[in-house]
Design a protein around this motif. Structure first.
Motif, short mmCIF file in Angstrom:
data_model
loop_
_atom_site.label_atom_id
_atom_site.label_comp_id
_atom_site.label_asym_id
_atom_site.label_seq_id
_atom_site.Cartn_x
_atom_site.Cartn_y
_atom_site.Cartn_z
N TYR A 542 0.80 -1.22 0.00
CA TYR A 542 0.00 0.00 0.00
C TYR A 542 0.84 1.27 0.00
O TYR A 542 0.44 2.28 -0.59
CB TYR A 542 -0.95 -0.01 1.20
CG TYR A 542 -1.93 -1.14 1.16
CD1 TYR A 542 -2.89 -1.21 0.16
CD2 TYR A 542 -1.89 -2.17 2.11
CE1 TYR A 542 -3.80 -2.26 0.10
CE2 TYR A 542 -2.79 -3.23 2.05
CZ TYR A 542 -3.74 -3.26 1.05
OH TYR A 542 -4.62 -4.31 1.00
N MET A 546 0.45 4.09 -2.79
CA MET A 546 0.10 5.47 -2.50
C MET A 546 1.07 6.44 -3.19
O MET A 546 0.66 7.50 -3.70
CB MET A 546 0.12 5.71 -1.00
CG MET A 546 -1.02 5.06 -0.24
SD MET A 546 -2.61 5.73 -0.72
CE MET A 546 -2.38 7.44 -0.34
N ARG A 598 -3.61 6.84 6.88
CA ARG A 598 -3.22 7.26 5.52
C ARG A 598 -2.44 8.56 5.56
O ARG A 598 -1.40 8.69 4.89
CB ARG A 598 -4.47 7.42 4.66
CG ARG A 598 -4.21 7.84 3.21
CD ARG A 598 -5.52 8.08 2.49
NE ARG A 598 -5.31 8.29 1.07
CZ ARG A 598 -5.07 9.47 0.50
NH1 ARG A 598 -5.00 10.56 1.26
NH2 ARG A 598 -4.91 9.57 -0.80
N SER A 714 -10.05 12.71 3.55
CA SER A 714 -9.86 11.27 3.39
C SER A 714 -10.99 10.48 4.03
O SER A 714 -11.49 9.51 3.46
CB SER A 714 -8.52 10.84 4.01
OG SER A 714 -7.44 11.37 3.28
#
Length: 724
Positions: A542, A546, A598, A714
């Motif tokens: 991930y 990203m 995140r 987000s």
């Protein structure tokens, strides 16, 4: 023992019956596994390996290798992972048997097999054979992906005098291409010691390379003494700059301050200028303002480093700001104007004067300098912030007509960017509502939702004030967005994706990403970006996903509706099982915890900030210890905080405590997570009575202000993607 036997029996049954669980792959994905029936089994084996259960990994791999009709690609995966497991168990002879199953130099992944054969020989103490294979690897076209590993292996396995004597031929061979190994200072030291044992003089080029890349202050001084015996004037200017950047990266500022004036003497003008810029920046960073002013008065900045008069005036202004001398700083700016009205330094000087007055609480004088900036340099990259500061100053003072005029001027400039334009549209509409210009406000909100729907401001107006947005206002779908129908990959791109698929399937993400990044730097075609995204998403990489999304998707996504698989790349549900479990215990929305993760780390479990915040949730050491004590979790070592499961539990638990303290208000909880609950409590007391959106713009820490906007955005987008 019985339980393990039953587990192996179940594995064999799933292979023979052709079970298909786990990594399901689409038919059109070029990076699909060669044997779909074994994909679920392979995921189980890989999980065992990643959890350091190497004995069980080997047992299951032996069963897999005995399965009928196993295709060559799966055999290679199994052999390689079995060898790595045997190495982890310190059984190099057994590992070598697996690694030697593949011995064809024509295979596209032969370099990986070659490296692990070297590793097995080194662990077994068979240094001669390892050195021979190392020479082959250094000659391989893919050698650059292994240089860091090779350097670490040389330091780990060649420690005694006899071993270094044995290593000398390899290091001598490496001098043909010195940048491969000798940018590592410890490898350079090995070579120097081995050369002494053989009575061989170290070439000047090797000393020069070590001089450019020391590991600390001691090594920097050591090689500087060696180089002083040679004529330092023969050192190229590029090498000098490399050394300075390296020393600056190591934060050896005191040493640099002594070292730079000596390096600058006798250099060409361009080199002296760059060295001077570094020197002045160090003086400012270390707050040696008086020394900087003294150097300017002694004309050292002009004579030694070649700074022009406008540049010197700019440094004088900064030094006086540091000493809190407002009048001399302002005088320096006026002198700079007289020296050159179009100087590229003036916008920076105006901005610094505005910030200086703002910090002193004189917002009127700060506004004077912001206005000067936008009037004289309307296209400078500082202008957008100046337009905003002016408009917000008027809004905060209740001068709504002046604020509207400033917002419109900012929009008219065309210099604001996506987020800046969205901010001006949002607050232009809000200001118009203050004057009851409802029709004009709704028109601006409509434009905001249509053109910038997924900026913070577009998301906020749709979720918090939906009645202000006309029903006809819908995010547009960009027909030019290539990711709605990505093109097919070329044969070369398919080959690269297959190679990276293999590397990821045997737990080699660094190598896979190294090869992907190298290709993307040369040619970042849409097809390759899309296939790489599919691959990284499927393997749960991930953080790298990203970074890829940030470079190729995120700007487009701020301007269009939430639909399509690309949104799962930009907003993946990373570590979702861990987050759901921890969020349930902490009493918070799991998507809130996911948004925090995140924005904190971009899903990098090894993230370590400058302030020592650690892991996925970027926990400070003290916070981690306190939360571990509260949850009765034994950390053992500092390294445990980087474990995704522990870090998620601790971070989500702390987030839950903050949510209770701030009545589950997302903005306040996120802000206190970033800046600390005491700061948030003080700000709430200071700016009591503001609406939430006004409070966000008033947060004094720029980092926290931007952070809460990103988290809010987000969180709302996650909910829209996965719950709408």
């Amino acid at each position: 023992m019985i339980q393990r036997f039953l587990m192996l029996l179940g594995l064999l049954a799933s292979l023979l019956l052709g079970g298909t669980t786990g990594w399901a792959t689409p038919q059109n994905d070029v990076s699909r596994l060669s044997q779909p029936f074994a994909s679920g089994v392979w995921e189980q084996i890989l999980d065992l390996y990643r959890n350091n259960r190497h004995e069980e990994t080997l047992e299951q791999l032996r069963v897999l290798l005995n399965a009928p009709n196993l295709e060559p690609i799966m055999k290679r995966r199994a052999w390689l992972l079995a060898g790595k497991s045997a190495l982890a168990l310190n059984r190099p002879q057994e590992a070598r048997v697996f690694f030697e199953e593949v011995n064809d130099p024509k295979l596209e992944d032969f370099d990986l097999w070659l490296y692990y054969r070297i590793k097995a020989h080194l662990v077994a103490g068979e240094h001669s054979r390892a050195i021979y294979l190392l020479q082959l690897l250094l000659d391989h076209p893919a050698n650059s992906y292994y240089l860091t590993r090779i350097q670490q292996d040389l330091l780990e396995h060649f420690r005694t005098t006899a071993e270094r004597r044995q290593l000398f031929p390899l290091l001598e061979y490496a001098t043909l291409h010195p940048r491969m190994l000798f940018r590592n200072f410890q490898v350079y030291q090995q070579y120097v010691e081995a050369s002494k044992l053989h009575g061989v003089e170290v070439p000047f080029e090797i000393h020069l390379l070590a001089w450019q890349y020391p590991k600390d202050e001691e090594s920097a001084k050591q090689v500087n003494r060696i180089l002083a015996k040679h004529k330092r004037r023969n050192v190229p200017g590029k090498a000098v700059l490399n050394r300075v950047h390296r020393l600056a990266g190591l934060k050896l500022n005191r040493y640099l301050m002594q070292h730079l004036p000596k390096l600058a003497k006798g250099r060409k003008f361009k080199v002296r200028r760059k060295l001077g810029e570094v020197y002045v920046q160090i003086l400012l960073d270390k707050r040696y303002f008086s020394k900087l002013l003294k150097l300017q008065q002694q004309d050292v900045l002009a004579q030694l480093y070649g700074f022009s008069k406008p540049e010197q005036l700019y440094w004088v202004m900064q030094a006086n700001h540091g000493l809190d001398r407002t009048l001399p700083a302002r005088s320096a700016v006026y002198q700079l104007e007289r020296a050159n009205k179009k100087s590229w330094l003036l916008p920076n000087a105006y901005q610094r004067m505005a910030l200086h007055y703002k910090q002193k609480g004189d917002r009127k004088k700060a506004g004077f300098w912001w206005r000067r900036l936008v009037q004289r340099f309307p296209e400078h990259n500082h202008a957008p912030e100046a337009y905003w500061k002016l408009a917000w100053y008027h809004y905060d003072q209740g001068g709504y007509k002046y604020a509207i005029n400033s917002f419109k001027q900012g929009l008219k400039s065309g210099q604001l960017g996506l987020e800046g334009t969205a901010r001006h549209l949002y607050w232009l509409g809000k200001t118009q509502l203050k004057l009851r210009h409802r029709k004009s406000a709704r028109s601006n909100f409509r434009k905001l939702v249509k053109l910038y729907p997924n900026t913070y401001y577009g998301v906020r107006i749709r979720n918090e004030d939906p009645l202000l947005v006309p029903k006809s206002a819908k995010p547009r779908i960009l027909k030019t967005a290539w990711h709605h129908s990505p093109p097919p990959p070329t044969a070369r791109e398919e080959q690269l994706i297959r190679r990276c698929d293999f590397l990821l399937s045997v737990d080699e993400p660094e190598l896979a990403m190294g090869k992907l990044r190298a290709r993307l730097r040369r040619e970042s075609t849409h097809a390759l970006v899309w296939e790489a995204s599919l691959l990284l998403h499927r393997y749960g990489q991930y953080h790298d996903l990203m970074r890829l999304a940030g470079n190729h998707y995120l700007v487009d996504l701020k301007r269009q509706s939430v639909q399509g698989q690309v949104w799962e790349f930009a907003f993946p549900r990373a570590y979702w099982d861990l987050i759901q479990e921890a969020a349930k215990k902490s009493g918070i929305d799991p998507y809130f915890a996911l948004a925090i993760m995140r924005e904190e780390s971009l899903f990098d479990p090894r993230a370590l900030s400058r302030s020592k915040a650690m892991g996925l949730m970027q926990l400070m050491p003290f916070t981690a210890k306190e939360e571990a004590r509260r949850q009765k979790i034994r950390l053992g070592t500092r390294e445990a905080v980087f474990d995704p499961r522990i870090n998620t539990r601790l971070g989500t638990g702390y987030l839950g405590q903050l949510a209770k303290r701030f009545q589950d208000k997302l903005i306040l909880t996120a802000g206190s997570y970033n800046a600390g609950p005491s700061n948030m409590k003080r700000w709430l007391k200071r700016w009591k009575g503001l609406s939430v959106d006004e409070f966000v713009e008033t947060i004094p820490f720029l980092e926290t202000r931007n952070y809460v906007k990103r988290v809010y955005r987000s969180f709302r987008i996650y909910k829209r993607i996965y719950q709408s």
